[in-house]
Scaffold this motif. Structure first.
Motif, PDB file in Angstrom:
ATOM      1  N   LYS A  25       0.861  -1.180   0.000  1.00  0.00           N
ATOM      2  CA  LYS A  25       0.000   0.000   0.000  1.00  0.00           C
ATOM      3  C   LYS A  25       0.896   1.228   0.000  1.00  0.00           C
ATOM      4  N   LYS A  59      -3.527   2.835  -7.087  1.00  0.00           N
ATOM      5  CA  LYS A  59      -4.345   3.217  -5.930  1.00  0.00           C
ATOM      6  C   LYS A  59      -3.523   4.062  -4.967  1.00  0.00           C
ATOM      7  N   GLU A  61      -2.318   6.704  -2.707  1.00  0.00           N
ATOM      8  CA  GLU A  61      -3.129   7.627  -1.912  1.00  0.00           C
ATOM      9  C   GLU A  61      -2.329   8.899  -1.665  1.00  0.00           C
TER      10      GLU A  61
END
Length: 423
Positions: A25, A59, A61
């Motif tokens: 992530k 993705k 962020e």
């Protein structure tokens, strides 16, 4: 793992996409609104391999700096450490030697450390930026709070192939200041690749990084000197000479960067030589090797400029290519631009065009007199773009090719620099 990037420019964004591709992530922050808007719009303003594959589905962020700190276990810092413009390698080098500009890195580290202290938890911070030996300990460590666990991990990547180079490195260079932080980083890298993880002191890592870059410059300056010799010596060909040298892998290392052409370029190598020349003078070394590398690059460019002038009597001078690397739009440190500036210094009018930067051929063809049969031309290939093989050269042109990849153009003369077997 949750990985943060303080900086999402030409280095930070591609690496963040590479990290994300391995299942992590990723969080990011950048002070540039334009950069953030480009990422959100899924576009970038530079050419980079594999970005088209990863950027549309990222993705990533985008956070503010406090959220970045809160969300991330490891925070990479790919903040630029530029040189002054006159030291970037597109103009003659001033006599004075100076260090890199660390102001951007210092400001970013100050803000990051403050956010980490505010968050109140230990965070692994990995600086990527290129610096001279001693910089991290003297300029960066004094800025850090107790919760910032520092590492120095400069990458060996080339602009335009950043993602590939990060995912498949020769080795991972890691300067250790905190053993626990280094262990965390090593566990992270095991998810990226199986390349050797080389741990050493921060000062060693700083020196290895700039030495690696300047070793490339050394090879390029050496082989281009041999190319110039081949241009004068009868029955010699630089490619045949270097093909022989490339076989000597036991003593001469590898064949990379052993092909004659234009001088070294890009955002790292020319400026790293200048910075190491500054360090050489500061340390009063017995000989400033790094200055010699850059002087060879500059003198070769002047020799090329004189070669163009010798062949341009009653001809318009055209340089094809502005970038330092084929099939990119990256011009920082471009030897082609240095060549143009030396020609301008010699009071010559120069037309230059690059298909990856400028208007399309059809739009400039008439403006640059390429369709005017009354004007004769000399073309110098400044960048090895494949486009110039099929370029529509006007009749009776002289084409000067330092890469020796153009073999036949109807009704035109080709000067293949360093090839005295066909001229």
């Amino acid at each position: 793992m949750n990985i943060g990037f303080l900086g999402l420019g030409k280095l930070g964004l591609p690496v963040s996409l590479a990290v994300e591709s391995k299942g992590h992530k990723v969080f990011g922050y950048d002070i540039s609104k334009q950069t953030i808007d480009d990422i959100r719009n899924r576009k970038i303003r530079y050419r980079e391999e594999w970005v088209d594959k990863y950027l549309p589905k990222t993705k990533l962020e985008i956070n503010n700096i406090n959220e970045l700190v809160k969300n991330s276990e490891i925070i990479f810092v790919p903040i630029q450490t530029p040189h002054e413009p006159q030291y970037e390698g597109v103009t003659r080098i001033p006599d004075k030697r100076i260090d890199f500009d660390y102001s951007y890195l210092i400001d970013g580290i100050k803000d990051l450390s403050a956010a980490i202290e505010k968050n109140g938890e230990d965070k692994v911070v990995i600086i990527i930026s290129t610096v001279l030996p001693g910089t991290i300990r003297s300029n960066i460590k004094p800025l850090l709070g107790n919760h910032t666990k520092l590492c120095y991990n400069p990458f060996f990547i080339a602009m335009g192939s950043t993602i590939r180079d990060f995912l498949y490195p020769e080795f991972i260079l890691f300067g250790v200041d905190d053993e626990a932080a280094a262990d965390t980083a090593q566990k992270f890298y095991k998810t990226i690749c199986d390349s050797p993880f080389y741990k050493t002191t921060i000062e060693n890592a700083e020196l290895i990084k700039v030495s690696y870059n300047t070793m490339i410059s050394t090879k390029i300056s050496f082989v281009n000197t041999i190319m110039e010799a081949c241009h004068h010596l009868p029955n010699t060909n630089i490619d045949e000479v270097t093909n022989g040298l490339k076989l000597a892998t036991r003593r001469l290392i590898s064949s990379a960067y052993m092909t004659g052409g234009m001088g070294d370029g890009g955002g790292c190598h020319p400026r790293d030589n200048i910075a190491l020349s500054h360090l050489s003078q500061k340390l009063k070394l017995s000989y400033d090797w790094f200055d010699s590398i850059m002087m060879q690059r500059e003198k070769q460019s002047e020799w090329l400029a004189n070669l163009i002038i010798e062949n341009s009597k009653n001809r318009q001078i055209n340089i094809l290519g502005k970038t330092f690397k084929p099939e990119t739009n990256l011009i920082l440190g471009s030897p082609s631009l240095l060549l143009k500036n030396i020609l301008l210094e010699k009071q010559k009018k120069v037309f230059s065009w690059d298909p990856y930067i400028d208007e399309k051929y059809e739009a400039v063809c008439e403006k640059y007199n390429w369709t005017n049969n009354k004007i004769s031309h000399v073309f110098f290939i400044g960048t090895k773009h494949p486009d110039f093989i099929k370029f529509k050269y006007p009749k009776n042109s002289i084409i000067i090719d330092p890469f020796r990849y153009i073999y036949s153009v109807k009704d035109s003369k080709i000067i293949r620099i360093g090839d005295n077997t066909t001229s």
